[in-house]
Design a protein around this motif. Sequence first.
Motif, PDB file in Angstrom:
ATOM      1  N   VAL A  16       2.181 -11.283  -0.452  1.00  0.00           N
ATOM      2  CA  VAL A  16       1.097 -10.649   0.305  1.00  0.00           C
ATOM      3  C   VAL A  16       1.145 -11.080   1.774  1.00  0.00           C
ATOM      4  N   HIS A  19       4.069  -9.552   3.834  1.00  0.00           N
ATOM      5  CA  HIS A  19       3.862  -8.145   4.174  1.00  0.00           C
ATOM      6  C   HIS A  19       2.777  -7.980   5.240  1.00  0.00           C
ATOM      7  N   ARG A  20       1.809  -8.893   5.300  1.00  0.00           N
ATOM      8  CA  ARG A  20       0.855  -8.906   6.426  1.00  0.00           C
ATOM      9  C   ARG A  20       1.593  -9.207   7.727  1.00  0.00           C
ATOM     10  N   ALA A  78       0.855   0.609   7.579  1.00  0.00           N
ATOM     11  CA  ALA A  78       0.088  -0.225   6.647  1.00  0.00           C
ATOM     12  C   ALA A  78       0.931  -0.455   5.400  1.00  0.00           C
ATOM     13  N   SER A  80       0.423  -2.033   1.334  1.00  0.00           N
ATOM     14  CA  SER A  80      -0.370  -2.672   0.283  1.00  0.00           C
ATOM     15  C   SER A  80       0.581  -3.113  -0.825  1.00  0.00           C
ATOM     16  N   GLU A  82       0.899  -4.110  -4.828  1.00  0.00           N
ATOM     17  CA  GLU A  82       0.243  -3.806  -6.098  1.00  0.00           C
ATOM     18  C   GLU A  82       1.073  -4.343  -7.261  1.00  0.00           C
ATOM     19  N   GLU A 100       5.368  -2.137  -3.601  1.00  0.00           N
ATOM     20  CA  GLU A 100       5.000  -2.110  -2.185  1.00  0.00           C
ATOM     21  C   GLU A 100       4.749  -0.661  -1.794  1.00  0.00           C
ATOM     22  N   GLN A 102       3.753   1.819   1.313  1.00  0.00           N
ATOM     23  CA  GLN A 102       3.714   1.867   2.776  1.00  0.00           C
ATOM     24  C   GLN A 102       3.171   3.200   3.252  1.00  0.00           C
TER      25      GLN A 102
END
Length: 142
Positions: A16, A19-20, A78, A80, A82, A100, A102
């Motif tokens: 997480v 990826h931020r 962006a 996220s 999951e 992932e 996008q």
Amino acid sequence: MNEKPSLLSRASAEIVDLHRFFVDWFDRASADRVDFSRFERVMGDGFCMVAPSGQVLDRKAVLDHIKASRATCDGDFAISIEDIRAGWQAGDTIVISYVEAQQRAGKHSRRRSSAVFTTSSSAPNGVEWRHLHETWLQMPEG
């Protein structure tokens, strides 16, 4: 006594957090405030990546690509994460899979990834990436 977080929880946090980092690094508005060495510290020696295209990239190629991609988005990116799942684990090594998703410039894509992590006392979350394999679930819309 404080118990050390599990290898799964440390690797999940790393997925997480990294990826931020990507979102902030790629975004023109925030790229100047991002420390690239964070990325370098978590890419372990001998790291390799199999991109969704099937291309195999070594650590240097991945570092060079990410470094060159700094500030290439204009608030239109962006990610996220999951469905994080633990796979095989032994000692201080774990395999994790995740999805992932996008969004970039209005286009959406999804990839399933499998990553191998080992413990590292010098890494932000206590783990480093050793191998990454990505497979398209949804290619970027044309």
